[in-house]
Scaffold this motif. Sequence first.
Motif, PDB file in Angstrom:
ATOM      1  N   THR A 197      35.277  45.276  54.461  1.00  0.00           N
ATOM      2  CA  THR A 197      34.215  45.724  53.583  1.00  0.00           C
ATOM      3  C   THR A 197      34.463  45.401  52.368  1.00  0.00           C
ATOM      4  OG1 THR A 197      35.629  47.998  53.022  1.00  0.00           O
ATOM      5  CG2 THR A 197      34.159  47.964  54.661  1.00  0.00           C
ATOM      6  N   GLY A 198      33.660  45.029  51.670  1.00  0.00           N
ATOM      7  CA  GLY A 198      33.680  44.304  50.306  1.00  0.00           C
ATOM      8  C   GLY A 198      32.729  44.948  49.303  1.00  0.00           C
ATOM      9  N   TRP A 199      33.064  44.376  48.115  1.00  0.00           N
ATOM     10  CA  TRP A 199      32.152  44.767  46.798  1.00  0.00           C
ATOM     11  C   TRP A 199      31.676  43.369  46.212  1.00  0.00           C
ATOM     12  CZ3 TRP A 199      34.446  49.517  43.895  1.00  0.00           C
ATOM     13  CH2 TRP A 199      34.398  50.639  44.752  1.00  0.00           C
ATOM     14  N   ILE A 200      30.638  43.281  45.872  1.00  0.00           N
ATOM     15  CA  ILE A 200      30.164  42.164  45.003  1.00  0.00           C
ATOM     16  C   ILE A 200      29.809  42.536  43.610  1.00  0.00           C
ATOM     17  CG2 ILE A 200      28.704  40.122  44.812  1.00  0.00           C
ATOM     18  CD1 ILE A 200      27.811  41.008  47.669  1.00  0.00           C
ATOM     19  N   VAL A 201      30.102  41.941  42.446  1.00  0.00           N
ATOM     20  CA  VAL A 201      30.023  42.449  41.268  1.00  0.00           C
ATOM     21  C   VAL A 201      29.356  41.513  40.243  1.00  0.00           C
ATOM     22  CG1 VAL A 201      31.177  43.035  38.818  1.00  0.00           C
ATOM     23  CG2 VAL A 201      32.265  43.940  41.285  1.00  0.00           C
ATOM     24  N   TYR A 202      28.378  41.873  39.650  1.00  0.00           N
ATOM     25  CA  TYR A 202      27.462  40.985  38.768  1.00  0.00           C
ATOM     26  C   TYR A 202      27.468  41.649  37.545  1.00  0.00           C
ATOM     27  CZ  TYR A 202      23.479  43.678  39.448  1.00  0.00           C
ATOM     28  OH  TYR A 202      22.390  44.767  39.447  1.00  0.00           O
ATOM     29  N   ASN A 203      26.955  40.984  36.417  1.00  0.00           N
ATOM     30  CA  ASN A 203      26.897  41.525  35.150  1.00  0.00           C
ATOM     31  C   ASN A 203      25.311  42.387  35.097  1.00  0.00           C
ATOM     32  OD1 ASN A 203      26.088  42.066  32.194  1.00  0.00           O
ATOM     33  ND2 ASN A 203      28.251  41.358  32.229  1.00  0.00           N
ATOM     34  N   GLY A 204      25.360  43.670  34.810  1.00  0.00           N
ATOM     35  CA  GLY A 204      23.914  44.094  34.928  1.00  0.00           C
ATOM     36  C   GLY A 204      23.155  44.245  33.644  1.00  0.00           C
ATOM     37  N   HIS A 205      23.939  43.540  32.469  1.00  0.00           N
ATOM     38  CA  HIS A 205      23.274  43.845  31.148  1.00  0.00           C
ATOM     39  C   HIS A 205      22.654  42.229  30.873  1.00  0.00           C
ATOM     40  CE1 HIS A 205      25.585  47.483  30.554  1.00  0.00           C
ATOM     41  NE2 HIS A 205      24.147  47.912  30.025  1.00  0.00           N
ATOM     42  N   LEU A 206      23.023  41.213  31.666  1.00  0.00           N
ATOM     43  CA  LEU A 206      22.371  40.047  31.256  1.00  0.00           C
ATOM     44  C   LEU A 206      20.861  39.842  31.826  1.00  0.00           C
ATOM     45  CD1 LEU A 206      25.380  37.766  32.296  1.00  0.00           C
ATOM     46  CD2 LEU A 206      24.488  38.077  30.042  1.00  0.00           C
ATOM     47  N   ASP A 218      37.979  46.548  50.993  1.00  0.00           N
ATOM     48  CA  ASP A 218      38.985  45.629  51.077  1.00  0.00           C
ATOM     49  C   ASP A 218      39.135  44.435  50.193  1.00  0.00           C
ATOM     50  OD1 ASP A 218      39.689  47.093  53.696  1.00  0.00           O
ATOM     51  OD2 ASP A 218      38.030  46.273  54.488  1.00  0.00           O
ATOM     52  N   PHE A 219      38.086  44.217  49.565  1.00  0.00           N
ATOM     53  CA  PHE A 219      38.260  42.800  48.762  1.00  0.00           C
ATOM     54  C   PHE A 219      37.030  43.124  47.699  1.00  0.00           C
ATOM     55  CE2 PHE A 219      35.421  41.526  52.007  1.00  0.00           C
ATOM     56  CZ  PHE A 219      34.455  40.746  51.736  1.00  0.00           C
ATOM     57  N   VAL A 220      36.836  42.213  46.728  1.00  0.00           N
ATOM     58  CA  VAL A 220      35.905  42.192  45.775  1.00  0.00           C
ATOM     59  C   VAL A 220      35.509  40.780  45.605  1.00  0.00           C
ATOM     60  CG1 VAL A 220      35.239  42.451  43.354  1.00  0.00           C
ATOM     61  CG2 VAL A 220      36.254  44.170  44.706  1.00  0.00           C
ATOM     62  N   VAL A 221      34.345  40.485  45.504  1.00  0.00           N
ATOM     63  CA  VAL A 221      33.824  38.948  45.143  1.00  0.00           C
ATOM     64  C   VAL A 221      33.333  39.257  43.925  1.00  0.00           C
ATOM     65  CG1 VAL A 221      32.185  37.176  45.485  1.00  0.00           C
ATOM     66  CG2 VAL A 221      33.174  38.248  47.777  1.00  0.00           C
ATOM     67  N   PHE A 222      33.773  38.494  42.828  1.00  0.00           N
ATOM     68  CA  PHE A 222      33.541  38.751  41.451  1.00  0.00           C
ATOM     69  C   PHE A 222      32.592  37.769  40.698  1.00  0.00           C
ATOM     70  CE2 PHE A 222      34.388  40.431  37.299  1.00  0.00           C
ATOM     71  CZ  PHE A 222      34.993  41.861  37.608  1.00  0.00           C
ATOM     72  N   GLY A 223      31.348  38.132  40.509  1.00  0.00           N
ATOM     73  CA  GLY A 223      30.610  37.130  39.946  1.00  0.00           C
ATOM     74  C   GLY A 223      30.121  37.409  38.771  1.00  0.00           C
ATOM     75  N   PRO A 234      42.188  42.508  46.515  1.00  0.00           N
ATOM     76  CA  PRO A 234      42.266  41.212  46.421  1.00  0.00           C
ATOM     77  C   PRO A 234      40.614  40.880  45.615  1.00  0.00           C
ATOM     78  CG  PRO A 234      42.847  41.687  48.655  1.00  0.00           C
ATOM     79  CD  PRO A 234      42.601  42.961  47.976  1.00  0.00           C
ATOM     80  N   VAL A 235      40.724  39.938  44.847  1.00  0.00           N
ATOM     81  CA  VAL A 235      39.637  39.396  44.010  1.00  0.00           C
ATOM     82  C   VAL A 235      39.370  38.168  44.195  1.00  0.00           C
ATOM     83  CG1 VAL A 235      38.417  39.506  41.802  1.00  0.00           C
ATOM     84  CG2 VAL A 235      39.844  41.489  42.315  1.00  0.00           C
ATOM     85  N   PHE A 236      38.298  37.696  44.385  1.00  0.00           N
ATOM     86  CA  PHE A 236      37.850  36.234  44.547  1.00  0.00           C
ATOM     87  C   PHE A 236      36.498  36.070  43.552  1.00  0.00           C
ATOM     88  CE2 PHE A 236      39.221  37.992  48.618  1.00  0.00           C
ATOM     89  CZ  PHE A 236      40.254  37.016  49.220  1.00  0.00           C
ATOM     90  N   ASN A 237      37.079  35.349  42.646  1.00  0.00           N
ATOM     91  CA  ASN A 237      38.129  34.561  42.175  1.00  0.00           C
ATOM     92  C   ASN A 237      39.041  35.527  41.280  1.00  0.00           C
ATOM     93  OD1 ASN A 237      37.845  31.962  42.843  1.00  0.00           O
ATOM     94  ND2 ASN A 237      36.063  31.873  41.442  1.00  0.00           N
ATOM     95  N   SER A 238      40.288  35.385  41.293  1.00  0.00           N
ATOM     96  CA  SER A 238      41.239  36.373  40.434  1.00  0.00           C
ATOM     97  C   SER A 238      40.845  36.083  39.172  1.00  0.00           C
ATOM     98  CB  SER A 238      42.589  35.523  40.659  1.00  0.00           C
ATOM     99  OG  SER A 238      42.804  34.453  40.166  1.00  0.00           O
ATOM    100  N   PHE A 296      42.238  36.891  55.216  1.00  0.00           N
ATOM    101  CA  PHE A 296      42.638  37.959  55.592  1.00  0.00           C
ATOM    102  C   PHE A 296      43.302  37.618  57.032  1.00  0.00           C
ATOM    103  CE2 PHE A 296      39.832  40.190  52.682  1.00  0.00           C
ATOM    104  CZ  PHE A 296      40.723  41.317  52.242  1.00  0.00           C
ATOM    105  N   ALA A 297      42.993  36.744  57.735  1.00  0.00           N
ATOM    106  CA  ALA A 297      43.618  36.533  59.049  1.00  0.00           C
ATOM    107  C   ALA A 297      44.743  35.681  58.954  1.00  0.00           C
ATOM    108  CB  ALA A 297      42.735  35.429  59.764  1.00  0.00           C
ATOM    109  N   ARG A 298      45.100  35.070  57.886  1.00  0.00           N
ATOM    110  CA  ARG A 298      46.305  34.434  57.393  1.00  0.00           C
ATOM    111  C   ARG A 298      47.051  35.468  56.816  1.00  0.00           C
ATOM    112  NH1 ARG A 298      42.999  30.472  55.043  1.00  0.00           N
ATOM    113  NH2 ARG A 298      43.567  31.319  53.040  1.00  0.00           N
ATOM    114  N   LYS A 299      46.866  36.627  56.366  1.00  0.00           N
ATOM    115  CA  LYS A 299      47.690  37.689  55.655  1.00  0.00           C
ATOM    116  C   LYS A 299      48.193  38.592  56.962  1.00  0.00           C
ATOM    117  CE  LYS A 299      47.524  41.364  52.509  1.00  0.00           C
ATOM    118  NZ  LYS A 299      46.550  42.429  51.472  1.00  0.00           N
ATOM    119  N   GLU A 300      47.462  38.708  57.976  1.00  0.00           N
ATOM    120  CA  GLU A 300      47.865  39.371  58.909  1.00  0.00           C
ATOM    121  C   GLU A 300      48.809  38.701  59.670  1.00  0.00           C
ATOM    122  OE1 GLU A 300      44.522  40.749  61.395  1.00  0.00           O
ATOM    123  OE2 GLU A 300      43.580  42.011  59.718  1.00  0.00           O
ATOM    124  N   ASP A 301      48.735  37.389  59.660  1.00  0.00           N
ATOM    125  CA  ASP A 301      49.813  36.762  60.617  1.00  0.00           C
ATOM    126  C   ASP A 301      51.054  36.594  60.041  1.00  0.00           C
ATOM    127  OD1 ASP A 301      47.946  36.075  62.600  1.00  0.00           O
ATOM    128  OD2 ASP A 301      47.058  34.108  61.630  1.00  0.00           O
TER     129      ASP A 301
END
Length: 299
Positions: A3-12, A62-67, A83-87, A293-298
């Motif tokens: 499961t993931g979240w996607i973050v964007y800027n709501g005031h732009l 499980d993770f966040v995609v940070f836009g 984990p955040v993509f990108n950091s 995530f697959a690499r992390k589990e291995d």
Amino acid sequence: MLTGWIVYNGHLPGDKFLDYAKWIRDAASRKEMEMDVYPNHHLLSLLGTGKSDIVEKDILPDFVVFGDKDILLARQFEQMGVPVFNSSFAIEACDHKGLMYQLLAQHSIPIPKTILGPKIFPGTKEIDAESFQNVCEQIGFPLIIKEAYGSFGEQVYLINSQEEMFDKLKEIQGKPFLFQEFISSSYGRDVRLNVVGNQVVTSMLRYADDDFRANVSAGGHMKPYEPSKQEKDLAIKASQAIGADFAGVDLLFGPNDEPIVCEINGNAHIRNIYNCTGVNVADDMINYIIEWFARKEDK
């Protein structure tokens, strides 16, 4: 199931940032992943002694995609083990152009000759003109002045004389900035390469009819482009230098057509390049996260 979240800027203003988030969500749904879209102001960081939380969010993804460029919010997720993509590091490196060029220079990436502007506080009555003589001697005219914070080709100025330079410095007074060599051989054209992990997944040539900037949002045009191995390798190396999982790397054409890194965009919008090339970068981004995530589990 991840499961993931996607973050964007709501005031732009405009809907391009929400559009980016929806493209990521749709790509995730094609992989049967559940992702929720949030504007950054709906995810408030709560801090206490030895405590980091998101207000009214008891269950985290499980993770966040940070836009977005809300660096502190990205760092909050990281402190909470998400984990955040990108950091947050990569977001910050792309957000402040001075920091970005410092990192690229540190990794021996070819960039235009750059002089970082000194900090000038707002309200300073007089700018020391003598201290900028070195800029004229080191770079010469025409040159580029860039505000450290800016997107879509905005806050970038072509300066043709010392008088223009001081007028612009007075105009942007109080904002961080830098001086940069003008690569005349790339006037009005550059290449955008979208990097995911250690691969270039698609690229396009951007060009303008009557502007030194090639940004499509500034009125430029685009067409598919097949990059050379040298251009691909450089884009990947530049992306890795600032620690990005996903990046839009803009390359200039040097005097002998050698590639030079212009900028790295940590939140590169993907609709334009899809319209140009038919490649949906969001699919590659989601595949990268699944493989991460697959690499992390291995391990």
